[in-house]
Design a protein around this motif. Structure first.
Motif, PDB file in Angstrom:
ATOM      1  N   TYR A  89       0.830  -1.210   0.000  1.00 42.75           N
ATOM      2  CA  TYR A  89       0.000   0.000   0.000  1.00 42.75           C
ATOM      3  C   TYR A  89       0.864   1.259   0.000  1.00 42.75           C
ATOM      4  N   TYR A  90       2.000   1.214   0.726  1.00 43.11           N
ATOM      5  CA  TYR A  90       2.878   2.390   0.741  1.00 43.11           C
ATOM      6  C   TYR A  90       3.436   2.658  -0.652  1.00 43.11           C
ATOM      7  N   PHE A  91       3.852   1.614  -1.343  1.00 44.92           N
ATOM      8  CA  PHE A  91       4.417   1.792  -2.683  1.00 44.92           C
ATOM      9  C   PHE A  91       3.368   2.354  -3.646  1.00 44.92           C
ATOM     10  N   ILE A  92       2.140   1.800  -3.579  1.00 49.26           N
ATOM     11  CA  ILE A  92       1.098   2.220  -4.525  1.00 49.26           C
ATOM     12  C   ILE A  92       0.528   3.591  -4.158  1.00 49.26           C
ATOM     13  N   PHE A  93       0.126   3.725  -2.892  1.00 43.76           N
ATOM     14  CA  PHE A  93      -0.576   4.943  -2.498  1.00 43.76           C
ATOM     15  C   PHE A  93       0.375   6.047  -2.018  1.00 43.76           C
ATOM     16  N   GLY A  94       1.449   5.661  -1.329  1.00 45.74           N
ATOM     17  CA  GLY A  94       2.358   6.670  -0.810  1.00 45.74           C
ATOM     18  C   GLY A  94       3.332   7.193  -1.835  1.00 45.74           C
ATOM     19  N   VAL A  95       3.851   6.285  -2.685  1.00 41.55           N
ATOM     20  CA  VAL A  95       4.878   6.665  -3.652  1.00 41.55           C
ATOM     21  C   VAL A  95       4.270   7.032  -5.000  1.00 41.55           C
ATOM     22  N   ILE A  96       3.421   6.154  -5.542  1.00 39.95           N
ATOM     23  CA  ILE A  96       2.890   6.372  -6.894  1.00 39.95           C
ATOM     24  C   ILE A  96       1.747   7.387  -6.909  1.00 39.95           C
ATOM     25  N   LEU A  97       0.739   7.183  -6.044  1.00 43.56           N
ATOM     26  CA  LEU A  97      -0.445   8.049  -6.063  1.00 43.56           C
ATOM     27  C   LEU A  97      -0.326   9.262  -5.145  1.00 43.56           C
ATOM     28  N   LYS A  98       0.750   9.342  -4.386  1.00 46.39           N
ATOM     29  CA  LYS A  98       0.985  10.484  -3.499  1.00 46.39           C
ATOM     30  C   LYS A  98      -0.170  10.729  -2.518  1.00 46.39           C
ATOM     31  N   ALA A  99      -0.753   9.643  -1.998  1.00 43.03           N
ATOM     32  CA  ALA A  99      -1.856   9.776  -1.044  1.00 43.03           C
ATOM     33  C   ALA A  99      -1.375  10.243   0.316  1.00 43.03           C
TER      34      ALA A  99
END
Length: 309
Positions: A89-99
């Motif tokens: 989730y960190y890779f997808i939302f934190g890094v890629i989607l900047k959530a």
């Protein structure tokens, strides 16, 4: 001699049948008999459950031990699974989607990991609860005991698993600069309220799953949707800024978001009270009591039907 014998037999027969003429229901009432497997009164049912408290605890511990018995890492998967989910989730939302916007990295990573651990507690309680009756029909049909013992023991199993995982959560939170403080004492009432809420949900889905076993196949999709709506990977307050305030408030007061935000507030220094909805403790208490009591009564009403058919 024959007439005397005949008269004596008639007299004995008459004396031996004092209940002649009574219906089966009347005889049962007279001798205090009840229908086998009939649902007891609610107070008696609670009393029976309390009498089985040692069984509930032992059953939950046995299930917890057996859960990863076939895996080489054993119970380490209790911690590894939510941590791996958090990394994805960190890779997808934190890094890629900047959530993570609105939070520094030192706050967002504990924010994310706490959300994953807390939501997994509810998610696992529901998934094990939905199979509590349908997956243990042999036990249900062989032994007489309050059937609520099963979903309650599964919810207790998930609580024990979370407590084991909390050690790792504490290490992560401390590693990113949030050190133990008085607010950490709030963890106890938060977990207690969430456990009540989870147990109520487990009782509800246990009854539904007993009648419709296919619900276990549908439940992961429902839970995944709920997870995305609850702010596990992002702050609802920041994500909904500039949008409908009523919709944002509705997302914030959904029970999964409430328990996650309370735990984040207790553990993370940079997650202040401004991130919580108004009257958050009253909302948490409401969800816990209403869902637990409602779920318990809902499950109890079908007590005599479990394992039949």
């Amino acid at each position: 001699m024959s007439d005397t014998t005949h008269d004596g037999a008639v007299a004995v027969s008459a004396a031996a049948s004092p209940d002649e003429g009574f219906s089966a229901a009347q005889l049962a009432e007279k001798y205090g008999l009840s229908v086998s497997g009939a649902r007891p009164g609610l107070v008696d049912y609670v009393r029976q459950l309390w009498g089985r408290r040692h069984f509930i605890l032992a059953f939950s511990q046995a299930k917890l031990t057996a859960q990863y018995s076939q895996a080489k890492l054993g119970q380490l998967w209790q911690v590894a699974t939510p941590l791996l989910n958090a990394a994805v989730y960190y890779f997808i939302f934190g890094v890629i989607l900047k959530a993570s916007r609105g939070f520094s990295r030192d706050v967002y990573i504990p924010f994310l990991v706490t959300g994953v651990f807390v939501f997994t507690f509810t998610q696992s309680s529901i998934m094990t609860g939905v199979r509590a009756i349908s997956g243990n029909l042999g036990l249900v049909r062989a032994l007489h005991f309050p059937r609520a013992s099963l979903p309650i023991s599964f919810a207790l199993q998930q609580l024990q698993q979370l407590l084991f995982s909390m050690i790792v959560l504490f290490v992560i939170v401390i590693g990113f600069g949030s050190y133990p403080s008085l607010s950490w004492l709030l963890i106890v009432p938060i977990l207690f309220l969430q456990f009540l809420f989870n147990t109520g949900l487990a009782l509800i889905v246990a009854r539904m799953g007993a009648k419709t076993p296919d619900l276990a196949q549908l439940m992961p999709f429902i839970l995944r949707t709920w997870m995305y709506m609850s702010g596990v990977m992002f702050s609802i307050q920041h994500m909904m800024a500039g949008r409908s305030e009523a919709f944002a408030r509705a997302l914030q007061v959904n029970p999964a978001a409430v328990f996650m935000d309370l735990m984040r507030f207790a553990l993370i220094d940079g997650y202040g009270a401004g991130n919580l909805p108004p009257h958050v403790w009253a909302i948490a208490l409401f969800w816990a009591v209403v869902v637990f009591v409602g779920g318990f009564v809902y499950f109890w009403k079908a007590e005599e039907r479990y394992g039949r058919g």
